[in-house]
Structures are given as structure tokens and as C-alpha cells.
Motif scaffolding. Sequence first.
Motif, PDB file in Angstrom:
ATOM      1  N   GLU A  50      15.068   1.530  12.286  1.00 37.39           N
ATOM      2  CA  GLU A  50      13.561   1.437  12.073  1.00 37.39           C
ATOM      3  C   GLU A  50      12.638   0.769  13.058  1.00 37.39           C
ATOM      4  N   ASP A  51      11.434   1.208  13.135  1.00 43.05           N
ATOM      5  CA  ASP A  51      10.474   0.154  13.690  1.00 43.05           C
ATOM      6  C   ASP A  51       9.764  -0.334  12.513  1.00 43.05           C
ATOM      7  N   MET A  52       9.520  -1.623  13.181  1.00 50.67           N
ATOM      8  CA  MET A  52       8.330  -2.732  12.567  1.00 50.67           C
ATOM      9  C   MET A  52       7.355  -2.734  13.294  1.00 50.67           C
ATOM     10  N   ILE A  53       6.294  -2.027  12.553  1.00 47.85           N
ATOM     11  CA  ILE A  53       4.724  -1.779  13.011  1.00 47.85           C
ATOM     12  C   ILE A  53       3.936  -2.800  12.485  1.00 47.85           C
ATOM     13  N   SER A  54       3.293  -3.489  13.417  1.00 53.29           N
ATOM     14  CA  SER A  54       2.389  -4.462  12.963  1.00 53.29           C
ATOM     15  C   SER A  54       0.807  -4.068  13.502  1.00 53.29           C
ATOM     16  N   VAL A  55      -0.393  -4.168  12.755  1.00 55.22           N
ATOM     17  CA  VAL A  55      -1.520  -3.791  13.175  1.00 55.22           C
ATOM     18  C   VAL A  55      -2.491  -4.840  12.206  1.00 55.22           C
ATOM     19  N   ILE A  56      -3.819  -5.109  12.786  1.00 54.88           N
ATOM     20  CA  ILE A  56      -4.655  -5.977  12.521  1.00 54.88           C
ATOM     21  C   ILE A  56      -5.920  -5.078  11.884  1.00 54.88           C
ATOM     22  N   PHE A  57      -6.634  -5.425  10.901  1.00 53.42           N
ATOM     23  CA  PHE A  57      -7.685  -4.695  10.468  1.00 53.42           C
ATOM     24  C   PHE A  57      -8.711  -5.655   9.665  1.00 53.42           C
ATOM     25  N   GLU A  58      -9.826  -5.123   9.552  1.00 52.75           N
ATOM     26  CA  GLU A  58     -10.988  -6.006   8.856  1.00 52.75           C
ATOM     27  C   GLU A  58     -10.641  -5.808   7.417  1.00 52.75           C
ATOM     28  N   THR A  59     -10.798  -6.698   6.511  1.00 57.65           N
ATOM     29  CA  THR A  59     -10.400  -6.897   5.035  1.00 57.65           C
ATOM     30  C   THR A  59     -10.671  -5.813   4.410  1.00 57.65           C
ATOM     31  N   TYR A  60     -12.055  -5.449   4.511  1.00 57.17           N
ATOM     32  CA  TYR A  60     -12.461  -4.366   3.615  1.00 57.17           C
ATOM     33  C   TYR A  60     -11.881  -3.035   3.893  1.00 57.17           C
ATOM     34  N   LYS A  61     -11.193  -2.903   4.758  1.00 59.82           N
ATOM     35  CA  LYS A  61     -10.405  -1.621   5.189  1.00 59.82           C
ATOM     36  C   LYS A  61      -9.225  -1.451   4.461  1.00 59.82           C
ATOM     37  N   GLU A  62      -8.730  -2.441   3.824  1.00 56.10           N
ATOM     38  CA  GLU A  62      -7.125  -2.608   3.304  1.00 56.10           C
ATOM     39  C   GLU A  62      -6.897  -1.414   2.629  1.00 56.10           C
ATOM     40  N   GLY A  63      -7.518  -1.055   1.518  1.00 51.91           N
ATOM     41  CA  GLY A  63      -7.124   0.069   0.716  1.00 51.91           C
ATOM     42  C   GLY A  63      -6.828   1.226   1.311  1.00 51.91           C
ATOM     43  N   GLN A  64      -7.955   1.698   2.174  1.00 58.32           N
ATOM     44  CA  GLN A  64      -7.940   3.110   2.768  1.00 58.32           C
ATOM     45  C   GLN A  64      -6.639   3.195   3.731  1.00 58.32           C
ATOM     46  N   ILE A  65      -6.366   1.762   4.440  1.00 56.99           N
ATOM     47  CA  ILE A  65      -5.285   1.755   5.363  1.00 56.99           C
ATOM     48  C   ILE A  65      -3.943   2.009   4.763  1.00 56.99           C
ATOM     49  N   ILE A  66      -3.648   1.187   3.676  1.00 59.59           N
ATOM     50  CA  ILE A  66      -2.380   1.155   3.109  1.00 59.59           C
ATOM     51  C   ILE A  66      -2.272   2.593   2.354  1.00 59.59           C
ATOM     52  N   GLY A  67      -3.392   3.229   1.943  1.00 54.25           N
ATOM     53  CA  GLY A  67      -3.404   4.632   1.206  1.00 54.25           C
ATOM     54  C   GLY A  67      -2.785   5.784   2.365  1.00 54.25           C
ATOM     55  N   ALA A  68      -3.282   5.512   3.568  1.00 58.79           N
ATOM     56  CA  ALA A  68      -3.008   6.511   4.822  1.00 58.79           C
ATOM     57  C   ALA A  68      -1.733   6.105   5.139  1.00 58.79           C
ATOM     58  N   MET A  69      -1.076   4.807   5.248  1.00 55.15           N
ATOM     59  CA  MET A  69      -0.138   4.519   5.881  1.00 55.15           C
ATOM     60  C   MET A  69       1.012   5.233   4.691  1.00 55.15           C
ATOM     61  N   LYS A  70       0.799   5.088   3.566  1.00 59.81           N
ATOM     62  CA  LYS A  70       1.785   5.433   2.739  1.00 59.81           C
ATOM     63  C   LYS A  70       1.978   6.960   2.394  1.00 59.81           C
ATOM     64  N   THR A  71       0.764   7.607   2.744  1.00 54.90           N
ATOM     65  CA  THR A  71       0.706   8.983   2.667  1.00 54.90           C
ATOM     66  C   THR A  71       1.635   9.662   3.760  1.00 54.90           C
ATOM     67  N   ALA A  72       1.536   8.977   5.057  1.00 56.88           N
ATOM     68  CA  ALA A  72       2.453   9.237   6.037  1.00 56.88           C
ATOM     69  C   ALA A  72       3.771   8.966   6.245  1.00 56.88           C
ATOM     70  N   HIS A  73       4.122   8.088   5.341  1.00 56.80           N
ATOM     71  CA  HIS A  73       5.484   7.494   5.320  1.00 56.80           C
ATOM     72  C   HIS A  73       6.249   8.208   4.524  1.00 56.80           C
ATOM     73  N   PRO A  74       7.602   8.461   5.000  1.00 50.63           N
ATOM     74  CA  PRO A  74       8.436   9.509   4.392  1.00 50.63           C
ATOM     75  C   PRO A  74       9.124   8.766   3.112  1.00 50.63           C
ATOM     76  N   TYR A  75       9.307   7.487   3.193  1.00 50.61           N
ATOM     77  CA  TYR A  75      10.092   6.734   2.182  1.00 50.61           C
ATOM     78  C   TYR A  75       9.268   6.771   0.917  1.00 50.61           C
ATOM     79  N   GLU A  76      10.261   6.728  -0.311  1.00 54.03           N
ATOM     80  CA  GLU A  76       9.679   6.821  -1.554  1.00 54.03           C
ATOM     81  C   GLU A  76       9.066   5.247  -2.027  1.00 54.03           C
ATOM     82  N   GLU A  77       9.887   4.210  -1.513  1.00 59.67           N
ATOM     83  CA  GLU A  77       9.438   2.832  -1.687  1.00 59.67           C
ATOM     84  C   GLU A  77       9.257   2.280  -0.191  1.00 59.67           C
ATOM     85  N   VAL A  78       7.877   2.038   0.201  1.00 56.92           N
ATOM     86  CA  VAL A  78       7.767   1.537   1.378  1.00 56.92           C
ATOM     87  C   VAL A  78       7.676   0.066   1.491  1.00 56.92           C
TER      88      VAL A  78
END
Length: 365
Positions: free
Chosen positions: A196-224
Motif C-alpha cells: 500500500e501507499d500512504m498518500i498525504s495531501v493538504i487542502f482548504e477546510t471548506y473542500k473537505e467533504g468533496q475531497i473525501i467523497g472523491a477519494m472514497k469513490t476512487a478507492h477500491p476498499y470497502e472500508e477506507v
Amino acid sequence: MTIRKVIAEIDKLIPLQQAEGFDNVGLLCGVPDRNVSGILVCHDALENVVDEAIKKNCNLVVCFHPIIFSGLKSLTGKNYVERTVLKAIENKIAIYAIHTAFDNDFFGVNHGICSQLGLKNMKILQPKENNLKQLTVFVPKDYSEKVKEAMFSAGAGNIGFYDECSFTINGNGTFRPVEGSNPFSGQQNIRENADEDMISVIFETYKEGQIIGAMKTAHPYEEVAHQVYSLDNKNHHAGLGMYGELEEEMDEKDFLGFVKEKFGLDIIKHSAFNNKKIKRVGVLGGSGASGIRSAISKKCDAYLTGDLKYHDYFLAESKMLICDIGHYESEQFVSQQLFEILSQKFSTFAISKSIEKTNPVNYFI
């Protein structure tokens, strides 16, 4: 294109989430699903501006100051706010305000002031605090790029004038699917070892929902497996005010004359002269007394703003020349800035800049 789609595109350029908490930005009145016939850009959406929008067949007014700031308990036309809103509604005109979202934008109000003065090496005067977060997520190595692309597309990894910024560490992850699971790989009740890779990114607080949603959609695991951290880092590319340096230093009186010429002013109120050269200049459009101490801490030689009170001038403490050039006067370039931004973005309908006078302050010279 509908009003809803137009303001969604504007929000990508100047996010309303950048606005101060006290502000009232966004769509103030109007039906978002109407098609846009034209856009009128203005500083203040007053009744005479709505009349101008009617004449020019513009059904969307994009203004800097919000005409509705505090709550309205009635709409009877008893004051200038109610008369403006009533006329807009009756003529099916939408009003969209941008205010402190543009104040806090790096290329917004204060960038316009600095550009007019020809300042170099421009930086934010009061960087936004509690504005950044970090997301760390564990991803199967073969899906690492897919997940990164999804997060970048959602707005993660923007650091100043760089985007798609991330950091990746490769390692070995373990997990054991138990009863009720539907694992991407491995079998129930058997511990799995995964590359596995551990990926770290920085973002503006107000983008949190959209970024986590996009990450989970692209992620193959059932529990991320992921963590979100709030950072103490200030966002040095968003915030109120800016400061920069003149090409050549000036005497104080020469500097004031220079400002009068650049801003078309008749008068400037200022603190006592310090007999110092002016090189570094701080600015904050509108009511900017709150930026005086920040400008002093940044070792500014002069500070330009508006709406200063009597005791604000004492804060100069012989360290800096404080100049009140007027609220409207300090923001006078906003309409042109917004007009240029929207004209570049939209080409399918007319965009006009208001010619109506909206500055309520008059001077007898």
C-alpha cells in the motif's frame, strides 16, 4: 445558461467559502433556474443599478457589497434596501454578492490596489488561520494514481501557486476481513498483507467533504483507512489585506501625492509624518483599521485603507504613515476586476459594467 450554472462557475473562480463568517454573500434574490440574458457588474446593487440592468436586459447583477446584510422582516419599500430588492424581484432580476470572498482572494480587491500602486513582491497581510487540513489515506499501490487524481480534481493538493501536491510513502498494510465484510482482496478470517501507499495531501477546510467523497469513490476498499488533521499553518495565499514594495522609495509627501494621482483623490487623511522614506506599503480595501497592527508587524512604511476613526491614527506610534483614502475609493477598482474576470469566463451572453454612481460619500473641496 441558467443563473445557477453561472454562479457555480463564478464560485470556482472566487469561492464564497473564502468569505468572512459575518458576511452575507451569494445569491441574495432571484430564481436560480432562470436563463441568464445578461450580467451587470457593479459595486453596490442599488435601485438605480437595477434600473440600469432593466434597460440593458441584464437579469443577473453581480455586485461587490451585499444589498441585504442584516435580516429583512418586511418588504414594503420603506427604505433603499427594500426598494432595491422589491424592484429586482418584480423585474425578475437576480442579485449575487461576492464581498469578502473577493477581499480574501489573493487576486482580489487588495491585489487590485497593489497593482494600481505598482507594488512588487506582494504578500497577504493577514493570512487566514484555521483554514488548512491534511488528509492521509492508505491505498493499494495499483490504485494510488487513480485516488490521487480524484483528490486533485476535487481541489486537494493546492499550495500557493502550485497544484497536484502530495507526498507518498510505500509500505506494508495488514487487515483481516471478518464476518459481514466483502473484501476487495483476501478471505474472511485470514490476515491479509497488502502493498500500500500512504498518500498525504493538504487542502482548504471548506473542500473537505468533496475531497473525501472523491477519494472514497476512487478507492477500491470497502472500508477506507484515512485520517484528517487540522493544521496550525496559516494560509499565506488567502486572507485580508496585502503588502508589497514600491519600485523606488519616496518621501512621505511625494508618496501621498502619488496615491492621490493613482486613485483620483482630492484629499487623504493621514497620521503624523515620521520623516521616513516610504518603500513597503500595506493595503486593506474598505474598513481596514483591523489591519494596522499587522501592517506595523510587517514593517510597512505606509498603510492605505478607509473608514478610520480618530483613535486609530494614534496606533501609528511614529512607526508608520497611516492613510485613510476612503472606503469606496480604496475599492474603486473592484467592478473593473470583476468585469474582466467574468468577460474572460463567459462569452455566450452580454456582460456590462455599471456606469451608475453608488458611492454615498460626497466631498466639498
